[in-house]
Design a protein around this motif. Structure first.
Motif, PDB file in Angstrom:
ATOM      1  N   GLU A  10       8.474 -29.052  -0.718  1.00  0.00           N
ATOM      2  CA  GLU A  10       8.534 -28.638  -2.116  1.00  0.00           C
ATOM      3  C   GLU A  10       7.911 -29.695  -3.023  1.00  0.00           C
ATOM      4  OE1 GLU A  10      11.961 -26.381  -4.186  1.00  0.00           O
ATOM      5  OE2 GLU A  10      12.318 -28.494  -4.640  1.00  0.00           O
ATOM      6  N   LEU A  11       8.156 -30.968  -2.713  1.00  0.00           N
ATOM      7  CA  LEU A  11       7.548 -32.050  -3.491  1.00  0.00           C
ATOM      8  C   LEU A  11       6.023 -31.977  -3.417  1.00  0.00           C
ATOM      9  CD1 LEU A  11       8.216 -34.628  -5.172  1.00  0.00           C
ATOM     10  CD2 LEU A  11       7.966 -35.923  -3.047  1.00  0.00           C
ATOM     11  N   ALA A  12       5.506 -31.608  -2.247  1.00  0.00           N
ATOM     12  CA  ALA A  12       4.054 -31.463  -2.089  1.00  0.00           C
ATOM     13  C   ALA A  12       3.519 -30.367  -3.014  1.00  0.00           C
ATOM     14  CB  ALA A  12       3.713 -31.150  -0.635  1.00  0.00           C
ATOM     15  N   ARG A  13       4.253 -29.256  -3.130  1.00  0.00           N
ATOM     16  CA  ARG A  13       3.832 -28.184  -4.037  1.00  0.00           C
ATOM     17  C   ARG A  13       3.856 -28.651  -5.486  1.00  0.00           C
ATOM     18  NH1 ARG A  13       5.602 -22.328  -4.005  1.00  0.00           N
ATOM     19  NH2 ARG A  13       3.689 -22.341  -5.228  1.00  0.00           N
ATOM     20  N   LEU A  14       4.876 -29.440  -5.827  1.00  0.00           N
ATOM     21  CA  LEU A  14       4.942 -29.992  -7.181  1.00  0.00           C
ATOM     22  C   LEU A  14       3.746 -30.898  -7.448  1.00  0.00           C
ATOM     23  CD1 LEU A  14       8.751 -30.869  -7.377  1.00  0.00           C
ATOM     24  CD2 LEU A  14       7.568 -29.227  -8.833  1.00  0.00           C
ATOM     25  N   ALA A  15       3.418 -31.755  -6.476  1.00  0.00           N
ATOM     26  CA  ALA A  15       2.287 -32.670  -6.642  1.00  0.00           C
ATOM     27  C   ALA A  15       0.976 -31.899  -6.805  1.00  0.00           C
ATOM     28  CB  ALA A  15       2.213 -33.623  -5.448  1.00  0.00           C
ATOM     29  N   GLU A  16       0.813 -30.846  -6.007  1.00  0.00           N
ATOM     30  CA  GLU A  16      -0.407 -30.039  -6.105  1.00  0.00           C
ATOM     31  C   GLU A  16      -0.469 -29.298  -7.437  1.00  0.00           C
ATOM     32  OE1 GLU A  16       0.058 -27.754  -2.599  1.00  0.00           O
ATOM     33  OE2 GLU A  16      -0.557 -29.384  -1.262  1.00  0.00           O
ATOM     34  N   THR A  17       0.695 -28.837  -7.925  1.00  0.00           N
ATOM     35  CA  THR A  17       0.743 -28.194  -9.242  1.00  0.00           C
ATOM     36  C   THR A  17       0.273 -29.156 -10.327  1.00  0.00           C
ATOM     37  OG1 THR A  17       2.561 -26.735  -8.590  1.00  0.00           O
ATOM     38  CG2 THR A  17       2.279 -27.114 -10.951  1.00  0.00           C
ATOM     39  N   ASP A  18       0.580 -30.443 -10.136  1.00  0.00           N
ATOM     40  CA  ASP A  18       0.192 -31.458 -11.121  1.00  0.00           C
ATOM     41  C   ASP A  18      -1.221 -31.992 -10.886  1.00  0.00           C
ATOM     42  OD1 ASP A  18       0.990 -32.693 -13.470  1.00  0.00           O
ATOM     43  OD2 ASP A  18       1.632 -34.517 -12.470  1.00  0.00           O
ATOM     44  N   GLY A  19      -1.934 -31.402  -9.926  1.00  0.00           N
ATOM     45  CA  GLY A  19      -3.343 -31.757  -9.717  1.00  0.00           C
ATOM     46  C   GLY A  19      -3.611 -32.842  -8.702  1.00  0.00           C
ATOM     47  N   ALA A  20      -2.620 -33.235  -7.906  1.00  0.00           N
ATOM     48  CA  ALA A  20      -2.816 -34.294  -6.912  1.00  0.00           C
ATOM     49  C   ALA A  20      -3.173 -33.706  -5.554  1.00  0.00           C
ATOM     50  CB  ALA A  20      -1.557 -35.154  -6.794  1.00  0.00           C
ATOM     51  N   GLU A  21      -3.760 -34.534  -4.716  1.00  0.00           N
ATOM     52  CA  GLU A  21      -4.066 -34.170  -3.337  1.00  0.00           C
ATOM     53  C   GLU A  21      -3.159 -35.008  -2.424  1.00  0.00           C
ATOM     54  OE1 GLU A  21      -7.668 -34.555  -0.014  1.00  0.00           O
ATOM     55  OE2 GLU A  21      -7.968 -35.276  -2.075  1.00  0.00           O
ATOM     56  N   VAL A  22      -2.301 -34.341  -1.677  1.00  0.00           N
ATOM     57  CA  VAL A  22      -1.364 -35.050  -0.802  1.00  0.00           C
ATOM     58  C   VAL A  22      -2.094 -35.471   0.469  1.00  0.00           C
ATOM     59  CG1 VAL A  22       0.777 -34.902   0.509  1.00  0.00           C
ATOM     60  CG2 VAL A  22       0.597 -33.764  -1.714  1.00  0.00           C
ATOM     61  N   VAL A  23      -2.193 -36.788   0.697  1.00  0.00           N
ATOM     62  CA  VAL A  23      -2.915 -37.301   1.868  1.00  0.00           C
ATOM     63  C   VAL A  23      -1.981 -37.745   2.981  1.00  0.00           C
ATOM     64  CG1 VAL A  23      -4.938 -37.986   0.515  1.00  0.00           C
ATOM     65  CG2 VAL A  23      -3.058 -39.624   0.824  1.00  0.00           C
ATOM     66  N   LEU A  24      -0.696 -37.961   2.662  1.00  0.00           N
ATOM     67  CA  LEU A  24       0.246 -38.405   3.684  1.00  0.00           C
ATOM     68  C   LEU A  24       1.674 -38.158   3.217  1.00  0.00           C
ATOM     69  CD1 LEU A  24       0.631 -40.019   6.432  1.00  0.00           C
ATOM     70  CD2 LEU A  24       0.988 -42.037   4.979  1.00  0.00           C
ATOM     71  N   THR A  25       2.530 -37.801   4.177  1.00  0.00           N
ATOM     72  CA  THR A  25       3.966 -37.669   3.911  1.00  0.00           C
ATOM     73  C   THR A  25       4.709 -38.542   4.904  1.00  0.00           C
ATOM     74  OG1 THR A  25       3.732 -35.383   3.122  1.00  0.00           O
ATOM     75  CG2 THR A  25       5.914 -36.071   3.845  1.00  0.00           C
ATOM     76  N   MET A  26       5.616 -39.374   4.406  1.00  0.00           N
ATOM     77  CA  MET A  26       6.394 -40.239   5.283  1.00  0.00           C
ATOM     78  C   MET A  26       7.865 -40.174   4.894  1.00  0.00           C
ATOM     79  SD  MET A  26       4.993 -43.920   3.813  1.00  0.00           S
ATOM     80  CE  MET A  26       6.101 -44.896   4.839  1.00  0.00           C
ATOM     81  N   SER A  27       8.733 -40.399   5.880  1.00  0.00           N
ATOM     82  CA  SER A  27      10.172 -40.310   5.614  1.00  0.00           C
ATOM     83  C   SER A  27      10.924 -41.339   6.442  1.00  0.00           C
ATOM     84  CB  SER A  27      10.683 -38.896   5.946  1.00  0.00           C
ATOM     85  OG  SER A  27      10.484 -38.605   7.318  1.00  0.00           O
ATOM     86  N   GLN A  28      12.192 -41.541   6.081  1.00  0.00           N
ATOM     87  CA  GLN A  28      13.046 -42.504   6.773  1.00  0.00           C
ATOM     88  C   GLN A  28      14.489 -42.028   6.717  1.00  0.00           C
ATOM     89  OE1 GLN A  28      13.290 -46.427   4.984  1.00  0.00           O
ATOM     90  NE2 GLN A  28      13.817 -47.396   6.942  1.00  0.00           N
ATOM     91  N   LYS A  29      15.239 -42.271   7.773  1.00  0.00           N
ATOM     92  CA  LYS A  29      16.663 -41.937   7.790  1.00  0.00           C
ATOM     93  C   LYS A  29      17.458 -43.166   7.382  1.00  0.00           C
ATOM     94  CE  LYS A  29      17.049 -38.131  11.075  1.00  0.00           C
ATOM     95  NZ  LYS A  29      17.766 -37.623  12.278  1.00  0.00           N
ATOM     96  N   LEU A  30      18.324 -42.973   6.381  1.00  0.00           N
ATOM     97  CA  LEU A  30      19.169 -44.062   5.904  1.00  0.00           C
ATOM     98  C   LEU A  30      20.553 -43.519   5.552  1.00  0.00           C
ATOM     99  CD1 LEU A  30      16.773 -45.950   3.414  1.00  0.00           C
ATOM    100  CD2 LEU A  30      17.525 -46.775   5.646  1.00  0.00           C
ATOM    101  N   ASP A  31      21.555 -44.367   5.623  1.00  0.00           N
ATOM    102  CA  ASP A  31      22.900 -43.979   5.181  1.00  0.00           C
ATOM    103  C   ASP A  31      23.019 -44.048   3.666  1.00  0.00           C
ATOM    104  OD1 ASP A  31      23.799 -43.568   7.788  1.00  0.00           O
ATOM    105  OD2 ASP A  31      24.335 -45.689   8.036  1.00  0.00           O
TER     106      ASP A  31
END
Length: 458
Positions: free
Chosen positions: A36-57
């Motif tokens: 969903e964040l990627a769709r928001l970024a694209e709506t704002d005119g950005a090109e998503v080149v990478l998505t990264m994540s991490q598990k934390l408490d």
């Protein structure tokens, strides 16, 4: 010509890296939220080149993500020439400052809240909408004012004459004071507009017009449905937050009753609290409604989560007690098995396609049923000289039978409790014209009806 090289004036899309953290305590998975964040970024005119994540408490206090992940992020920023890094959760001012320092200029570090505010800033069209967005933006920026005058702060530490009046610190305080002053001005202006909206809403309430509000997750198709039902041309696009400003249109039901339909701003999960606060006057249209149509994108795999996100905002604005009908939109994108599954999950819902008109007639019948619930059937005799009241009868009641007799309009109508109270002095028995009310009662009522046919209840 050889000395001048042509260059493109087409805006260059910013290259964005998205960062999410899985805390294991959300109904949405980290992958779904980042999509969903990627769709928001694209709506704002950005090109998503990478998505990264991490598990934390829990978030790391200094940088939100772990030290190793920050180093990995810096490497990706350099190798992919990223212009902006967008975090899926809200960063504290200190976390944002620390990340900006580590990643280095000119790469920007923002969070989901800043991204949504930027989209709202582009899409707000009316004066009130722009004020609401500006207020939310300033509330977001205020705690993040820092460092712009840091080159002057060193003068504070030198001692001597004037050391008590550090220019850097005083300039920062001036900036904060200016922002606070602007926030106060915006709040006063929005309060004034809210009072005006309240007067308009009360006029609609007093008029007896049945009010329907369209709510739903962003991009569920509310504006398209409004256009389909009322023949309007409200802006409707396949993008997030295409509509921010409330739009109200009138609609005549087949039974003759006039209602209003109001399209409202779309909701989203993790909707910033400051935006909900800023848009309260707009969302007041929802609280004032007689019926809420909760429009759902039936083809979205996350529709159940989206419904819950909308209901959560309705609870936040004290609108959860209003009668609500779920509308499963975009059913043209479902096969028969998927449609059956959606209806099993929501047996009381109305399946439609606002795009091709499928199910619209059944939805209008459902709205008419809801509008008629609680209505009473009465027979009234309205004298010919009471033209405004006759107009109200035809516009705001379901006329079941009418005839013109010597004394005036004799009609049997279905009226809601407000309109029934207005017509009570003119009520007669089915066959008893001799029981028609006296002139004093009639004159007393019509004196309380203004030029627009709105009872003043004085």
């Amino acid at each position: 010509m050889g000395r001048f090289k042509p260059f493109s004036t087409t805006p260059v899309r910013e290259r964005a890296i998205l960062v999410g953290v899985d805390f294991g305590n959300s109904q949405w998975t980290c992958e779904e939220s980042l999509a969903e964040l990627a769709r928001l970024a694209e709506t704002d005119g950005a090109e998503v080149v990478l998505t990264m994540s991490q598990k934390l408490d829990a978030p790391v206090p200094k940088t939100f993500i772990g030290k190793g992940k920050v180093e990995e992020l810096c490497s990706y920023v350099r190798n992919l020439n990223a212009d902006v890094v967008i975090f899926d959760d809200e960063l504290t001012p200190s976390q944002q400052a620390n990340l900006e320092k580590i990643v280095g200029e000119p790469t920007k570090i923002i969070d989901r809240t800043a991204l949504i505010l930027d989209i709202f800033g582009v899409h707000a069209k009316t004066h009130e909408g722009r004020l609401q967005v500006q207020l939310a933006q300033l509330q977001y920026v205020l705690p993040r004012l820092r460092g712009m005058w840091s080159h002057l702060v060193g003068e504070q530490t030198r001692g001597g004459i004037g050391s008590r009046f550090g220019q850097g610190e005083s300039q920062l305080e001036v900036d904060r004071r200016l922002v606070r002053s602007r926030i106060s001005t915006l709040r006063r202006e929005l309060d004034r507009l809210a009072r005006r909206r309240s007067v308009q809403s009360k006029a609609r309430w007093d008029s007896g017009v049945y009010r329907v509000a369209l709510v739903g997750y962003t991009n569920a198709g509310k504006s398209t449905l409004l256009n389909r039902l009322t023949g309007s041309n409200v802006y409707a696009q396949d993008e997030l937050f295409a509509t921010l400003d409330p739009t109200t249109r009138a609609l005549d039901l087949e039974e003759g009753r006039k209602i209003t339909l109001t399209d409202t701003v779309g909701f989203i999960q993790k909707l910033p609290t400051m935006l909900v606060e800023s848009f309260k006057s707009t969302l007041a249209e929802v609280r004032a409604a007689d019926l809420i149509l909760l429009v759902v994108d039936a083809s979205d795999p996350h529709r159940e989560l989206e419904i819950e996100a909308v209901r959560s905002v309705l609870r936040d604005i004290d609108a959860s007690e209003i009668r609500c009908v779920t509308v499963l939109n975009k059913c043209d994108l479902l096969d028969e098995e998927e449609k059956r599954a959606a209806m099993l999950a929501h047996p009381d819902a109305q399946p439609i396609s606002a795009l091709d008109g499928q199910g619209i007639r059944a939805l209008l019948y459902r709205i008419a049923q809801e509008a008629a619930s609680g209505s009473v059937t009465i027979t009234v005799l309205v004298p010919y000289e009471k033209g405004l009241l006759m107009k109200m009868v035809h516009e705001r009641c379901q006329v079941m039978r009418e005839s013109f007799v010597q004394q005036g309009l004799l009609a049997t109508v279905k009226a809601d409790r407000r309109m029934a109270a207005t017509l009570e002095p003119y009520r007669v028995d089915e066959g008893g014209l001799e029981e028609c009310p006296g002139d004093e009662q009639q004159d007393g009522l019509v004196d309380n009806i203004d030029e627009q046919g709105v009872p003043s209840h004085e």
